[in-house]
Design a protein around this motif. Sequence first.
Motif, mmCIF file in Angstrom:
data_model
loop_
_atom_site.group_PDB
_atom_site.id
_atom_site.type_symbol
_atom_site.label_atom_id
_atom_site.label_comp_id
_atom_site.label_asym_id
_atom_site.label_seq_id
_atom_site.Cartn_x
_atom_site.Cartn_y
_atom_site.Cartn_z
ATOM 1 N N LYS A 59 0.838 -1.204 0.000
ATOM 2 C CA LYS A 59 0.000 0.000 0.000
ATOM 3 C C LYS A 59 0.869 1.248 0.000
ATOM 4 C CE LYS A 59 -4.025 -1.770 2.452
ATOM 5 N NZ LYS A 59 -4.864 -1.580 3.647
ATOM 6 N N ARG A 60 1.934 1.218 0.774
ATOM 7 C CA ARG A 60 2.824 2.381 0.854
ATOM 8 C C ARG A 60 3.441 2.689 -0.505
ATOM 9 N NH1 ARG A 60 7.687 3.530 5.156
ATOM 10 N NH2 ARG A 60 8.308 5.489 4.226
ATOM 11 N N TYR A 61 3.908 1.648 -1.208
ATOM 12 C CA TYR A 61 4.493 1.854 -2.533
ATOM 13 C C TYR A 61 3.451 2.443 -3.480
ATOM 14 C CZ TYR A 61 6.764 1.099 -6.976
ATOM 15 O OH TYR A 61 7.310 1.304 -8.212
ATOM 16 N N ALA B 255 0.718 4.188 -2.726
ATOM 17 C CA ALA B 255 0.370 5.563 -2.342
ATOM 18 C C ALA B 255 1.458 6.559 -2.733
ATOM 19 C CB ALA B 255 0.100 5.637 -0.844
ATOM 20 N N GLU B 256 2.712 6.140 -2.704
ATOM 21 C CA GLU B 256 3.816 7.062 -2.981
ATOM 22 C C GLU B 256 4.266 7.079 -4.443
ATOM 23 O OE1 GLU B 256 6.900 5.981 -0.260
ATOM 24 O OE2 GLU B 256 5.782 6.682 1.491
ATOM 25 N N ASN B 257 4.055 5.994 -5.179
ATOM 26 C CA ASN B 257 4.675 5.889 -6.504
ATOM 27 C C ASN B 257 3.727 5.702 -7.684
ATOM 28 O OD1 ASN B 257 7.467 6.002 -5.573
ATOM 29 N ND2 ASN B 257 6.996 4.058 -4.602
ATOM 30 N N THR C 94 0.989 6.575 -10.298
ATOM 31 C CA THR C 94 0.363 7.782 -10.844
ATOM 32 C C THR C 94 -0.774 7.401 -11.779
ATOM 33 O OG1 THR C 94 1.951 7.899 -12.655
ATOM 34 C CG2 THR C 94 2.452 9.178 -10.681
ATOM 35 N N ASN D 148 -0.695 11.782 -8.596
ATOM 36 C CA ASN D 148 -0.509 10.750 -7.590
ATOM 37 C C ASN D 148 -1.849 10.053 -7.401
ATOM 38 O OD1 ASN D 148 -0.934 10.045 -4.571
ATOM 39 N ND2 ASN D 148 1.286 10.056 -4.844
ATOM 40 N N ASN E 71 -8.799 6.658 0.208
ATOM 41 C CA ASN E 71 -7.435 7.096 0.507
ATOM 42 C C ASN E 71 -6.989 6.608 1.878
ATOM 43 O OD1 ASN E 71 -6.771 8.272 -1.923
ATOM 44 N ND2 ASN E 71 -7.585 10.264 -1.359
ATOM 45 N N THR F 98 -3.695 4.367 2.679
ATOM 46 C CA THR F 98 -2.652 4.879 3.580
ATOM 47 C C THR F 98 -2.790 4.335 4.997
ATOM 48 O OG1 THR F 98 -3.983 6.823 4.121
ATOM 49 C CG2 THR F 98 -2.413 7.034 2.285
#
Length: 114
Positions: free
Chosen positions: A61-63, A65-67, A69, A74, A90, A94
């Motif tokens: 999930k972290r990957y 949310a951050e990477n 697109t 984002n 969201n 997160t």
Amino acid sequence: MNTLTKTLATITLSLSTIGMANAADSLFAADESVSSKLCVVAAQGSKIQLHKSIKDSGLSKRYIAENVTCNDQNILAFVQDYAKDPDEMNNALTNGKFNTNVEIIDLAAANTKK
């Protein structure tokens, strides 16, 4: 006969208008990539489908949310713009750390009180 023609034309026009209105809200993946599928699932608003898609993708999930697109945004911003319940989706991405509340502090007033 003229009344029947008018009635059929009205029904046909009404049904086609309803169909176009429903089609305008649908999202679809532009390609078969994992990120495109994740974007569509996240915007559709089903936490169960999102969880399944994340598990199938093998990404964290972290990957995501951050990477990841979507349409040059984002994924969190994309979901905020296109999902029916963006905060819930969201927060699912997160782990509950997504917050749209902004606190505004007047720094000039805070400095004059010293």
